[in-house]
Scaffold this motif. Structure first.
Motif, short mmCIF file in Angstrom:
data_model
loop_
_atom_site.label_atom_id
_atom_site.label_comp_id
_atom_site.label_asym_id
_atom_site.label_seq_id
_atom_site.Cartn_x
_atom_site.Cartn_y
_atom_site.Cartn_z
N CYS A 13 0.72 -1.05 0.20
CA CYS A 13 -0.09 0.07 0.15
C CYS A 13 0.86 1.21 -0.03
O CYS A 13 0.41 2.18 0.28
CB CYS A 13 -0.90 -0.02 1.25
SG CYS A 13 -2.15 -1.63 1.22
N GLY A 14 2.12 1.05 -0.12
CA GLY A 14 3.07 2.29 -0.39
C GLY A 14 3.92 2.88 0.85
O GLY A 14 4.63 3.71 0.70
N ASP A 15 3.81 2.01 2.02
CA ASP A 15 4.41 2.65 3.42
C ASP A 15 5.78 2.38 3.03
O ASP A 15 6.23 1.25 2.44
CB ASP A 15 3.85 1.76 4.38
CG ASP A 15 2.34 2.25 4.48
OD1 ASP A 15 2.17 3.42 4.38
OD2 ASP A 15 1.77 1.23 5.10
N LEU A 16 6.89 3.36 3.29
CA LEU A 16 8.30 3.24 3.07
C LEU A 16 9.08 3.07 4.38
O LEU A 16 8.63 3.70 5.26
CB LEU A 16 8.84 4.33 2.20
CG LEU A 16 8.22 4.55 0.69
CD1 LEU A 16 8.79 5.94 0.37
CD2 LEU A 16 8.81 3.43 -0.05
N PHE A 17 9.88 2.08 4.45
CA PHE A 17 10.85 1.97 5.44
C PHE A 17 12.26 1.88 4.96
O PHE A 17 12.57 1.53 3.92
CB PHE A 17 10.44 0.59 6.37
CG PHE A 17 9.16 0.87 6.68
CD1 PHE A 17 8.93 1.21 8.03
CD2 PHE A 17 8.00 0.15 5.94
CE1 PHE A 17 7.60 1.14 8.31
CE2 PHE A 17 6.64 0.21 6.15
CZ PHE A 17 6.56 0.69 7.64
N SER A 18 13.29 2.00 5.70
CA SER A 18 14.92 1.85 5.26
C SER A 18 15.58 1.35 6.31
O SER A 18 15.21 1.36 7.50
CB SER A 18 15.20 3.09 4.78
OG SER A 18 15.40 3.93 5.96
N ASP A 19 16.76 0.70 6.27
CA ASP A 19 17.73 0.17 7.14
C ASP A 19 19.14 0.24 6.73
O ASP A 19 19.21 0.21 5.27
CB ASP A 19 17.55 -1.49 7.42
CG ASP A 19 18.11 -2.01 8.76
OD1 ASP A 19 18.65 -1.11 9.30
OD2 ASP A 19 17.99 -3.06 9.12
N THR A 20 20.08 0.15 7.51
CA THR A 20 21.67 0.33 7.04
C THR A 20 22.24 -0.98 7.74
O THR A 20 21.99 -1.18 8.89
CB THR A 20 22.04 1.42 7.60
OG1 THR A 20 21.60 2.65 7.06
CG2 THR A 20 23.71 1.82 7.12
N VAL A 21 23.03 -1.64 6.91
CA VAL A 21 24.08 -2.57 7.28
C VAL A 21 25.45 -2.43 6.51
O VAL A 21 25.68 -2.08 5.54
CB VAL A 21 23.27 -3.97 6.69
CG1 VAL A 21 23.42 -4.03 5.14
CG2 VAL A 21 24.00 -5.08 7.17
#
Length: 1011
Positions: free
Chosen positions: A272-280
Motif C-alpha cells: 500500500c506504499g508505506d516506506l521503510f529503510s535500514d543500514t547494514v
C-alpha cells in the motif's frame, strides 16, 4: 475434515491451493476453515488474504475472521454468520445483510466483535461498524478484494485494511480480557446463508511475523567470500544501494561479495506504499598468509625453511605425498623425498577467515650412476670394458690405483692388475644433482686343465667317466673321430670305438682369457670269445645233457626260464626238470676280466609218450568185470600189484568176480621208444554191506515221527505208497502218512543188499463240535457237547463242560475238544463262539434355559425305553424331545437285535433365564491406541449380536450394526458418525443378542465416549 494444513467444518470445501468456498447459493448453509496450527499473540503478525463476498446484492449473510482457542467449531447459520456461540473469541465481521435484530446498518459493513455475538448492542462489539470499503455500500460485486489483518503486539492493537484502505482498529489486552491469559489461539473464517444466499470464498495469502526496520545485523566476510542477508519479510518491494558487490539489488535476500568493507542501505515498501529503510555494514577481512622459500628447485638431501612468512603460527601442508614438511615451521626434509612437483600450502592463524597461500617446490632426482662390466672375475690379460653405463658423460676411477683405467670410457688394462686383488671401479655423474656408483672385479690366475680316466685301455663295451677334473665346466673333444665323447662331462661310449685304436681325449677349461688345455690317451681292446654248443636243440624230458665245447673255459652258465636245472660251472642240464614244449635259453659268460663277453643258445623239451588211461570207476564190488574207458597211447602193457586181482596185460580187463577185497595199483607202460613213459591208477575192491534195520514198534498212531535203527547207515529207504518216509535215514512222518499197513525197504550203501520191515499206522478219531453262537454277555452258561463223547473241553470261560459268557467277556473265543480212542490215538477239534454286548450312549449332560427344550439322542441298539416320562415327547423312541420344568435325570434302556440289553443316563439342567449375563460397557476411548477403541457387547453364551444401535441425547440414531459375530469387537462402533468423529459425551445403546441355545435377549445401556 482435515485438508492439508486446514481443518474444514460444515459446508466448507477446498477449491485448490489455499482457497476455500465456505457457502454456496443454498439456504441455511454454514461453513468454516481453520488453520491447524496455533499462533502466539505475544508476537506481532501481518495476515493478507482475499475475500469474495458473492455476486448477489440481495444475498446474505457475510463472513468473519476469527481468533479462537480450538480449530473445530462453528456457530449458527443465517445472520449469525456461522460465528455466533464461538466463545471465547475475537472476530472481524464482513456483514453483507442488514439484520435489524442485530442493529445492522443498511450497507455492507465491518466491525471488531467478540465472544460469538454479532449484535451491535451491548458490550460484545469492540468497535462500531464501518463500510467495508469507504464510499461503497455494496461489496457483493463477485470480485476478490485484498484484506490485511495486522496485529502489533507491543501496542496490543488490531488493524484492518481493505484494498490498502485503513478501515478500523482496536486496542485492548485481548490475551487477558478475552482469552484468560493464554496467548496461543487458532485463526480462520466462518460464513453462513439464511433465507438469502451467496457464494462466499476466502483465499489465504501470507501470514508473517514482520521484522521492524533497523533489524538487519552487520556481517563480516573473508576476502573473496560472500554472505546472504535477509530483509524483513512481508513488504512489497526492496531496493539495495550501492549496487556493487551484490547479486540482485531488488531482492529481499541477496548475496553480498564486496572486495572492501562497504555500508549498504535497503529501502522497502508495503503493497500500500508505506516506506521503510535500514543500514547494514559488511566488513571484509584481508589475506595475511603469504610465504616463500629461497628457491623453487632442490635435490633430495638436507632441509630448507621458508625465507619469508607474513604471519607465523598457522599450518603448513604439502601435496602430493612424498615430501615431509614441518606443519608448524614449514621446514622441508629433502632427504628421502620422492622427486617431483609439490604444492606447499600455508593457512594463516584463524582470524575469522580461512586465509591460505601456496608455493610450488620441485625436487630434482639424482642421476642414475649405475655401471656394470660383463664379468666380476678376470685373468690378468686383455682389457675389460663396461657393458652398461646408465648415464654417459661421467668420470671413472679405480681403487687400488695400481691398475690403469680410462677415466672417460672405463676401460681397464688387465695386464696392469695384480692376481688375487679385488678392485672397486667408481663412476661419478654431475648434473643438477650429483651421484656416484661402483662395481667390483677380482683378478684370478689361469685355470688348471688337468683331468684323468680310471685306466688307459678299455674293451669296446659300456661307458667311462673321468675320475678327476681339476677345473669343472670346460669342454671335451677327441681325435681321431669315431669315438663318442660327451663334451660337457667327458663320458665315453666305448662301444663306438675301433678295436686296436688309440684315442686322444682333449679338455679345454673355458673359452675365456684364463682357459687352458690338457690331453689323455686311451686304447680300445678286443672282447673274449664266449662260444659254446650242445649236440642238438630238441630233447626229451629225461636224462642229462652236456655242452659239445666251450671256447673260453672258466666262465658261468645260466638258463631262462629258471625252471630247468643246469650246472652253472659245467653247463650240464637235467632234462627231467624241463617243461615239455618250453624253449629254454642257455647263456654262457666268459670269466671276469676287462673284456668279458657272453653268448646264448636255445633248446626245446619235447613231450614224453602219453601213458594215461582211465577205468569207469575207482571202486568196485566183487562181481562182474571192468575194462578201461580210454588208453591215450595204445600198444603198451598192463600190470597189477599186489596179487589177488587178475588183469589182462593187453586190454587191461579186470576180473572182479574172482578178486579178493583189497586196494590194487594198475600200471600201464607205453610201447618202447625214445620218450616211452608209464602211469598208474588205484582200484578198490569192496565187500558186500549188511542191510539190517528195524523200528521200535510194529504199529503207531498218526502223530509225530519214528526213526529206525540201521546197522550200516548211508543207504536208501523206500516204502509202499501212502507212507511218508525220509529216503536217507528212514524216518516216517506219521502225521502226513495215510492210515494202513506198509512194507519198508532198505538198500545198504556200497556193495548193496536189501532188507524189509512191516509197520501199521492207525487212523485218527473223527470228531464233531458245533457250539451255539452268538451269545449275549449276560446269557446263562451253555452246556458243551461233541461226538464221540468222553473228551475234554478247554478255552476262555470254560468250566466243567460249560461255557460262561460273562467270564469269557465280549469278543470271539476259540474253544477246543480233545479225545483219545482205544488205540491211544488222540484228536482235537476247535470251534469259535461269539460273545456280544449291547452299548448305549445317551449323550453328554446338557443345560437349557427355562421354558426351552432340547432333543435327546440315544445311540447303540435298536429298541429303546426312556424314563421318567415327565417332559418327554415319547418314551419308546430313539430321539425324544425333552422340555422338563426342572432339572431331571433321564434313563434309557437299549435292546439289540440279538436281545442284548444296555443302560445309560443323561441329566438336563434347567437354568433360570435371568442367569444369562450380557454386558454393555459404560465407556470407551476411540483414540487408535489399540486399547478400548470400540464399543461392543460382551457376555457368556452369546452366538451373535443380531443388532447394535447407538443414539445421541436427542434420540437420533447415529450408528447401527447387524449380525455381528461374538468376540469380533473391531466390528463394533468406532466413535464415528456419517464419516466424521462423534463428539465426546454420553450415548444410549440398544442391543439384541442371539444366545448359543437359540434364545434372543434385548439389553440396554449408556456409554460415555471419551476423547
Amino acid at each position: 475434515m482435515l485438508f492439508a494444513q486446514y481443518n474444514l467444518v460444515g459446508d466448507a470445501i477446498s477449491l485448490g491451493g489455499d482457497c476455500f468456498r465456505l457457502t454456496t447459493t443454498i439456504t441455511s448453509q454454514e461453513g468454516a476453515v481453520w488453520k491447524d496450527s496455533l499462533i502466539n499473540l505475544e508476537n506481532s503478525f501481518d495476515f493478507t488474504f482475499q475475500l469474495n463476498l458473492g455476486a448477489s446484492d440481495g444475498g446474505a449473510d457475510g463472513m468473519t475472521f476469527v481468533l479462537q482457542q480450538n480449530n473445530t467449531g462453528i456457530g449458527i447459520d443465517g445472520g449469525s454468520l456461522g460465528y455466533e456461540s464461538i466463545s471465547p473469541s475475537v472476530a472481524v465481521e464482513f456483514d453483507t445483510y442488514q439484520n435489524g435484530t442485530f442493529a445492522d446498518p443498511t450497507y455492507d459493513h465491518l466491525a471488531v466483535i467478540s465472544n460469538g455475538s454479532v449484535s451491535h448492542f451491548g458490550a460484545t462489539p469492540l468497535t462500531t461498524y464501518y463500510q467495508i470499503l469507504p464510499g461503497v455500500s455494496n461489496l457483493e460485486d463477485g470480485a476478490y478484494h485484498d484484506y490485511l489483518i495486522k496485529w502489533v503486539a507491543e501496542e496490543q492493537t488490531l488493524y484492518v485494511y481493505v484494498d490498502c484502505n485503513f478501515r478500523v482498529s482496536y486496542t485492548g489486552d485481548i490475551v487477558e480480557d478475552i482469552f484468560g491469559g493464554d496467548p496461543e489461539v487458532y485463526f480462520g473464517f466462518t460464513a453462513a446463508t439464511g433465507g438469502a444466499v451467496n457464494n462466499q470464498t476466502v483465499c489465504f495469502e501470507n501470514f508473517t511475523n514482520p521484522m521492524p526496520p533497523d533489524t538487519i545485523a552487520d556481517a563480516a566476510i573473508c576476502e573473496g567470500d560472500s554472505v546472504q542477508l535477509f530483509a524483513p519479510a512481508g513488504y512489497d518491494t526492496y531496493t539495495w544501494s550501492p549496487a556493487t558487490g551484490i547479486s540482485d539489488p531488488g531482492s529481499a535476500n541477496p548475496f553480498f561479495f564486496p572486495t572492501d568493507t562497504t555500508v549498504y542501505i535497503v529501502n522497502f515498501a508495503t503493497e500500500c506504499g508505506d516506506l521503510f529503510s535500514d543500514t547494514v555494514t559488511i566488513y571484509v577481512n584481508q589475506d595475511n598468509s603469504f610465504f616463500t622459500y629461497g628457491t623453487t628447485t632442490y635435490c633430495a638431501e638436507g632441509t630448507v625453511l621458508p625465507t619469508v612468512l607474513d604471519l607465523p603460527g598457522g599450518l603448513f601442508t604439502a601435496e602430493p605425498d612424498g615430501l615431509t614438511i614441518n606443519v608448524s615451521t614449514g621446514e622441508l626434509t629433502l632427504d628421502g623425498a620422492i622427486p617431483g612437483d609439490y604444492v606447499i600450502e600455508y593457512i594463516s592463524p584463524f582470524d575469522g577467515c580461512p586465509e591460505a597461500h601456496t608455493e610450488t617446490i620441485i625436487i630434482e632426482p639424482f642421476p642414475d650412476a649405475a655401471i656394470s662390466y660383463p664379468a666380476s672375475v678376470y685373468c690378468a690379460s686383455g682389457v675389460a670394458i663396461p657393458d652398461d653405463i646408465a648415464t654417459p658423460g661421467g668420470i671413472f676411477s679405480i681403487e687400488p690405483d695400481d691398475a690403469f683405467i680410462n677415466p672417460a670410457t672405463g676401460g681397464i688394462d688387465l695386464a696392469t692388475t695384480t692376481v688375487g686383488t679385488t678392485y672397486t671401479i667408481y663412476y661419478d655423474v654431475s648434473l643438477f644433482c650429483s651421484a656416484t656408483d661402483s662395481f667390483t672385479i677380482t683378478i684370478q690366475d689361469f685355470e688348471d686343465p688337468f683331468f684323468a680316466y680310471p685306466d688307459d685301455s678299455y674293451c669296446p663295451t659300456g661307458t667311462v667317466l673321468p675320475s678327476t677334473i681339476a677345473t669343472i665346466g670346460g669342454t671335451f673333444s677327441v681325435t681321431p673321430a669315431g669315438l663318442d665323447v660327451y663334451a660337457a662331462t667327458g663320458e665315453i661310449d666305448l662301444s663306438t670305438g675301433t678295436i686296436g685304436t688309440v684315442y686322444t681325449i682333449n679338455y679345454l677349461t673355458s673359452l675365456g682369457d684364463c682357459g687352458e688345455e690338457a690331453t689323455f690317451d686311451i686304447e680300445i681292446l678286443p672282447l673274449d670269445d664266449p662260444g659254446f654248443s650242445y649236440p642238438g636243440d630238441l630233447f626229451c624230458a629225461t636224462g642229462v645233457l652236456d655242452p659239445d665245447f666251450i671256447a673260453t673255459p672258466g666262465g658261468t652258465f645260466s638258463v631262462s626260464p629258471a625252471s630247468l636245472s643246469i650246472d652253472f660251472i659245467s653247463g650240464t642240464i637235467n632234462l627231467e626238470t624241463g617243461t615239455v614244449g618250453v624253449t629254454y635259453f642257455i647263456t654262457y659268460t666268459t670269466p671276469d676280466g676287462p673284456c668279458q663277453d657272453a653268448t646264448t643258445v636255445s633248446i626245446t623239451i619235447d613231450a614224453n609218450d602219453d601213458s594215461s588211461f582211465v577205468y569207469p570207476a575207482d571202486t568196485y564190488c566183487p562181481f562182474g568185470s571192468a575194462l578201461p574207458l580210454s588208453i591215450a597211447t595204445p600198444g603198451g602193457s598192463f600190470s597189477v600189484s599186489p596179487a589177488g586181482l587178475s588183469v589182462d596185460p593187453i586190454t587191461g580187463a579186470l576180473d572182479l568176480a574172482a578178486a579178493a577185497p583189497a586196494v590194487y595199483i594198475i600200471t600201464y607202460t607205453t610201447p618202447a621208444g625214445l620218450c616211452s613213459s608209464s602211469s598208474s591208477q588205484v582200484v578198490n575192491i569192496d565187500s558186500i554191506v549188511d542191510a539190517f534195520f528195524e523200528y521200535d514198534a510194529p504199529a503207531y498212531c498218526r502223530e509225530g515221527l519214528t526213526t529206525p535203527f540201521v546197522l550200516n547207515p548211508g543207504g536208501i529207504f523206500s516204502a509202499d505208497a501212502g507212507c511218508s518216509i525220509d529216503p536217507e535215514d528212514g524216518t516216517i512222518n506219521l502225521e502226513t502218512s495215510t492210515a494202513g499197513v506198509y512194507n519198508v525197504y532198505y538198500d545198504s550203501p556200497g556193495c548193496s543188499e536189501q532188507d524189509t520191515f512191516s509197520i501199521t499206522i492207525y487212523p485218527d478219531p473223527v470228531l464233531t463240535f458245533m457250539p451255539a453262537s452268538p451269545l449275549c454277555q449276560e446269557a446263562a452258561p451253555l452246556l458243551l457237547e461233541a461226538t464221540p463223547g468222553g473228551g475234554i473241553f478247554t478255552g476262555p470261560g470254560v468250566t466243567a463242560g460249560y461255557f460262561y459268557p460273562a467270564a469269557a467277556g465280549v469278543g470271539l473265543h476259540t474253544l477246543t475238544y480233545n479225545y483219545t480212542d482205544a488205540n491211544g490215538c488222540s484228536s482235537e477239534l476247535s470251534a469259535n463262539i461269539q460273545v456280544i454286548a449291547n452299548a448305549v450312549n445317551a449323550g453328554a449332560d446338557i443345560s437349557i434355559i427355562e421354558g426351552t427344550g432340547t432333543p435327546l439322542e440315544a445311540s447303540g441298539g435298536s429298541v429303546f425305553e426312556w424314563s421318567p416320562a415327565d417332559g418327554l415327547s415319547c418314551t419308546g423312541c430313539q430321539s425324544p424331545y425333552a422340555q422338563p420344568e426342572s432339572t431331571t435325570t433321564y434313563y434309557v434302556t437299549s435292546f439289540s437285535n440279538q436281545g442284548c440289553v444296555a443302560y445309560d443316563t443323561i441329566t438336563v439342567t434347567v437354568l433360570p433365564f435371568d442367569d444369562i449375563t450380557v454386558f454393555v460397557p459404560n465407556a470407551f476411548t476411540p483414540n487408535g491406541d489399540g486399547v478400548n477403541d470400540y464399543l461392543f457387547i460382551y457376555g457368556s453364551d452369546i452366538a451373535m449380536i443380531s443388532s447394535l444401535r447407538v443414539y445421541d441425547r436427542w434420540g437420533s440414531l447415529i450408528w447401527q450394526g447387524a449380525n455381528l459375530p461374538a468376540g469380533m469387537e473391531t466390528n463394533g462402533w468406532d466413535g464415528g458418525s456419517n464419516g466424521e468423529q462423534a463428539m465426546a459425551g454420553t450415548y444410549a445403546v440398544v442391543a439384541e443378542v442371539l444366545l448359543t441355545f437359540g434364545v434372543s435377549k434385548v439389553v440396554y445401556g449408556n456409554v460415555t465416549l471419551l476423547r
